[in-house]
Scaffold this active site. Structure first.
Site, PDB file in Angstrom:
ATOM      1  N   ASN A  45      -9.876  -7.854   0.424  1.00  0.00           N
ATOM      2  CA  ASN A  45      -9.592  -8.807  -0.663  1.00  0.00           C
ATOM      3  C   ASN A  45      -9.937 -10.199  -0.262  1.00  0.00           C
ATOM      4  O   ASN A  45     -10.655 -10.882  -1.026  1.00  0.00           O
ATOM      5  CB  ASN A  45      -8.124  -8.602  -1.073  1.00  0.00           C
ATOM      6  CG  ASN A  45      -7.548  -7.351  -1.847  1.00  0.00           C
ATOM      7  OD1 ASN A  45      -8.602  -6.730  -2.304  1.00  0.00           O
ATOM      8  ND2 ASN A  45      -6.504  -7.029  -2.095  1.00  0.00           N
ATOM      9  N   ARG A 375     -18.334   0.988 -13.417  1.00  0.00           N
ATOM     10  CA  ARG A 375     -18.317   1.333 -12.062  1.00  0.00           C
ATOM     11  C   ARG A 375     -17.980   2.922 -11.956  1.00  0.00           C
ATOM     12  O   ARG A 375     -17.066   3.251 -12.666  1.00  0.00           O
ATOM     13  CB  ARG A 375     -17.085   0.703 -11.224  1.00  0.00           C
ATOM     14  CG  ARG A 375     -17.371  -0.696 -11.055  1.00  0.00           C
ATOM     15  CD  ARG A 375     -16.267  -1.242 -10.034  1.00  0.00           C
ATOM     16  NE  ARG A 375     -16.049  -2.649 -10.259  1.00  0.00           N
ATOM     17  CZ  ARG A 375     -16.816  -3.781 -10.056  1.00  0.00           C
ATOM     18  NH1 ARG A 375     -17.794  -3.272  -9.062  1.00  0.00           N
ATOM     19  NH2 ARG A 375     -16.351  -4.744 -10.176  1.00  0.00           N
ATOM     20  N   ARG A 405     -20.015  -6.398 -10.281  1.00  0.00           N
ATOM     21  CA  ARG A 405     -20.237  -6.944  -8.926  1.00  0.00           C
ATOM     22  C   ARG A 405     -20.192  -6.084  -7.886  1.00  0.00           C
ATOM     23  O   ARG A 405     -19.271  -5.548  -7.919  1.00  0.00           O
ATOM     24  CB  ARG A 405     -19.301  -8.225  -8.839  1.00  0.00           C
ATOM     25  CG  ARG A 405     -19.245  -8.971  -7.373  1.00  0.00           C
ATOM     26  CD  ARG A 405     -18.369 -10.121  -7.317  1.00  0.00           C
ATOM     27  NE  ARG A 405     -18.599 -11.007  -8.251  1.00  0.00           N
ATOM     28  CZ  ARG A 405     -17.678 -11.814  -9.213  1.00  0.00           C
ATOM     29  NH1 ARG A 405     -16.569 -11.348  -9.070  1.00  0.00           N
ATOM     30  NH2 ARG A 405     -18.169 -12.842  -9.617  1.00  0.00           N
ATOM     31  N   HIS A 435     -17.940  -4.335 -20.227  1.00  0.00           N
ATOM     32  CA  HIS A 435     -16.886  -4.093 -19.446  1.00  0.00           C
ATOM     33  C   HIS A 435     -15.953  -2.848 -20.226  1.00  0.00           C
ATOM     34  O   HIS A 435     -14.869  -2.260 -19.734  1.00  0.00           O
ATOM     35  CB  HIS A 435     -15.922  -5.222 -18.928  1.00  0.00           C
ATOM     36  CG  HIS A 435     -14.978  -5.004 -18.051  1.00  0.00           C
ATOM     37  ND1 HIS A 435     -13.684  -4.894 -18.560  1.00  0.00           N
ATOM     38  CD2 HIS A 435     -15.020  -4.628 -16.688  1.00  0.00           C
ATOM     39  CE1 HIS A 435     -12.924  -4.480 -17.149  1.00  0.00           C
ATOM     40  NE2 HIS A 435     -13.560  -4.486 -16.052  1.00  0.00           N
TER      41      HIS A 435
END
EC number: 2.7.4.1
Length: 687
Positions: A45, A375, A405, A435
């Site tokens: 992270n 994703r 990303r 999204h």
């Protein structure tokens, strides 16, 4: 920007979340190898934080040094606070690794052999491994006018070596660089008969540091230390100026590894003058240097739990449940015809979603499939099903978000494969990432002796990614509701075609109606409160940052609305402030699974409106993305969402952290009864 209401800083909020993640590594209730995993997750992270948020902050400071952050602080002040807090977090990571986790692992027979304690037999084994497995692939670089300092790749493992003596050409040796290829394993298992432990390991860095002299023959090695550079990983693609987004991205992706340096990590014992050289070569300041008391890349220790067969030191594996209505039926279409299906991952399996798509791919009555992909992973059975559908002659349209990303390359590959089998692939809308999580299937059915087309839809809060569906908490809805299906069809029309905004019946959609509808719902609760009626808002999400929504929540709280916010990550709203937000609570849940669903509840005079969404309450989700929020209209399913997605977490006193009025979090401690929402749901579904 003038601020009417207080906002907490985004960057500090992200670091605060990672402090909560790291706290899991100190929790004795968490299995030992999972505690190590939480340290690794924190490190991962932090990598992304520096690649994106810190990189962006440094760019802002260069381009507009006098600007203020949204919370009203100067950029320099934000940077100084972030550096101070990040340094403390990194120090805490390594302290926890050494003092808590590695010590406990040794007691369990899992040991890392440091070079200083190798005996003769271990040294001989290590030497042989170095010559057989490492030496052939390592390339030493001597630094001199003909060999300038190399531009090391983003987050790669490197060694800086101080040398003494003259080389074969008579050059005075000073310094060399050794780059460790990513293909080399960072953990090497030592044979048990040599280790003396059931599970003995040697770090790649230990092997290199011990035998690095073999790469610089006849020279004296004065020091050898690890270092790692983190670079700005934002991709610079001007969507208005390009003609083919996929081609432009393919050209830009290699540059990600060579962006501007943002952070230098060095081993704690690195000499000061060597650190100075590395900082100068990277264009960084002293504040950008982070000292590692151990491996500079803790993420690679994530391999250890997979290399050690100790189930007693890991979370008990769970088998996600299959809902009875699905398990007892052959056709997913028959199931949906009988009523809406709600799936709660990871407690319930993602398999019904995949099964719906697989059946659609083979069903001769299915004529079209439309799907969004944000994703999905490099090995996705869902993508295989879409390609199978295209081969079978279905009209397959896939909206692939190429700018997801760190998944850009994967999505480019999938887009190419889909096009190769005849699927229609589009990349969404310029300037707006797609999204939303939507699947639409169009099927011929017989109604009253007549053949007609019927739509079936899956909507979700999480990605179409079978692996993360076992790790992230998300809701998914399968429905044939006519209005919802028509809305989804309209959203796909907007994504694939060109035209004006289409009116939606049930869905709230970004960048058009989601924000105004949300504001309208918050204001309606405030009006109920002012009229002396019960008013309640409960919302669960990953992040809360958008200033106008925060202002509306403050005003609703002042009107008397009771507001409970479950925000896993960063939250800029400040709860519990006298005269402003006494009626607002904010809690963060950090546990075994990553909390990921977005749920919006409004009491609405007893009607209890419940929406699920892919959108957090952030500027980007409201205004720069295509998102949808969808209602749960079925009363039974609505009660489930409220109970499993909201009430369970409001009652959690094991994994919950409560935000205080100063913006800091305090872990909620169990009283007489201990309640862990995730474990309770596991027990309910997976026992």
């Amino acid at each position: 920007m003038s601020i009417r209401y207080p906002l907490l800083n985004r960057e500090l909020g992200i670091l605060g979340f990672n402090e909560r993640v790291l706290a899991q590594a100190a929790d004795p209730a968490v299995p030992l190898l999972e505690r190590l995993r939480f340290i690794c997750i924190t490190s991962s992270n932090l990598d992304e934080f520096f690649e994106v948020r810190m990189a962006g902050l440094q760019e802002q400071m260069r381009d507009n040094p006098g600007a203020l952050s949204p919370d009203g602080m100067s950029l320099q002040h934000v940077y100084d606070l972030v550096v101070e807090r990040a340094q403390k977090l990194v120090h805490r990571q390594y302290t926890m690794l050494h003092d808590t986790v590695l010590t406990a692992l040794e007691a369990e027979g899992i040991y890392f052999h440091g070079t200083e304690a190798w005996n003769e037999a271990q040294t001989e084994w290590a030497r042989n491994y170095f010559f057989d497995e490492l030496l052939p692939v390592l390339t030493p670089i001597g630094l001199d006018p003909a060999h300038p300092f190399p531009r090391v790749l983003n987050k790669s493992l490197n060694f800086v070596v101080e040398l003494e003596g003259k080389d074969a050409f008579g050059r005075q040796a000073m310094m060399g660089i050794v780059q460790a290829p990513r293909a080399l394993p960072r953990l090497v298992r030592m044979p048990q008969e040599l280790s003396g432990y059931p599970h003995g390991f040697v770090l790649l860095s230990s092997l290199l540091q011990r035998f690095v002299g073999e790469l610089f023959p006849n020279l004296v090695v004065r020091s050898c230390n690890q270092f790692r550079i983190t670079r700005n990983s934002e991709l610079f693609v001007d969507e208005d100026e390009i003609t083919n987004l996929r081609v432009a991205l393919q050209g830009e992706l290699p540059a990600r590894h060579l962006g501007n340096a943002v952070r230098l990590e060095v081993s704690a014992e690195t000499p000061t003058h060597v650190v100075r050289r590395l900082l100068d070569e990277s264009g960084l300041s002293d504040k950008d240097c982070y000292y590692a008391d151990g491996p500079v890349n803790l993420v690679r220790l994530m391999q250890l739990p997979e290399m050690v067969d100790r189930p007693d030191l890991k979370f008990v594996p769970h088998i996600p449940a299959i809902p009875a209505q699905v398990a007892n039926s052959v056709s997913m279409f028959d199931v949906i015809d009988q009523g809406d299906v709600l799936l709660h991952h990871p407690y319930e399996s993602f398999q019904p979603v995949l099964e719906l798509l697989l059946q659609a791919a083979k069903d001769p009555n299915v004529v079209a499939i439309k799907q969004t992909i944000y994703r999905t992973g490099t090995d996705s059975p869902l993508m295989d099903a879409l390609m199978q559908a295209a081969r079978n002659g279905k009209e397959v349209t896939v909206v692939v978000e190429l700018l997801a990303r760190f998944d850009e390359e994967t999505n480019i590959n999938w887009a190419s494969q889909l096009e190769a089998v005849g699927a229609h692939v589009v990349y969404g809308v310029v300037g707006h990432k797609c999204h939303a999580k939507m699947m639409l299937i169009v099927r011929r059915v017989s109604v009253g002796g007549k053949t007609t087309l019927k739509r079936y839809v899956h909507l979700g809060t999480g990605n179409y990614h079978p692996r993360t569906a076992r790790l992230y908490t998300d809701f998914g809805l399968m429905t044939a509701d006519q209005k919802i299906c028509e809305d989804v069809h309209h959203v796909f029309q907007q994504l694939t075609g060109i035209g004006g905004e289409l009116k939606l019946h049930e869905l709230w959609q970004s960048p058009f109606t989601l924000h105004p509808k949300l504001v309208e719902a918050i204001r309606a609760e405030a009006e109920h409160a002012r009229a002396g009626k019960k008013a309640r808002i409960v919302a669960k999400m990953n992040a809360l940052l958008e200033p106008t929504v925060i202002a509306e929540l403050y005003e609703a709280a002042q009107a008397g609305v009771k507001i409970d916010l479950i925000v896993r990550g960063v939250c800029s709203l400040q709860p519990g402030v006298a005269g402003l937000s006494e009626n607002i609570t904010v809690r963060s849940i950090v546990g075994r699974f990553l909390e990921h669903h977005r749920i919006f509840y409004f009491y609405d005079g007893g009607k209890e409106q419940v929406y699920l969404s892919s959108a957090d309450w952030m500027d980007r989700n409201f205004f720069r993305r295509v998102e949808v929020a969808f209602p749960i209209n079925n009363r039974r399913l609505k009660r489930r969402v409220i109970a499993e997605g909201l009430s369970a977490f409001l009652g959690d006193n094991q994994s919950a952290w409560l935000m205080q009025s100063d913006g800091h979090y305090r872990r909620r401690r169990p009283g007489k009864s201990s309640r862990n929402a995730q474990m309770s749901l596991l027990g309910k579904f997976c026992s």
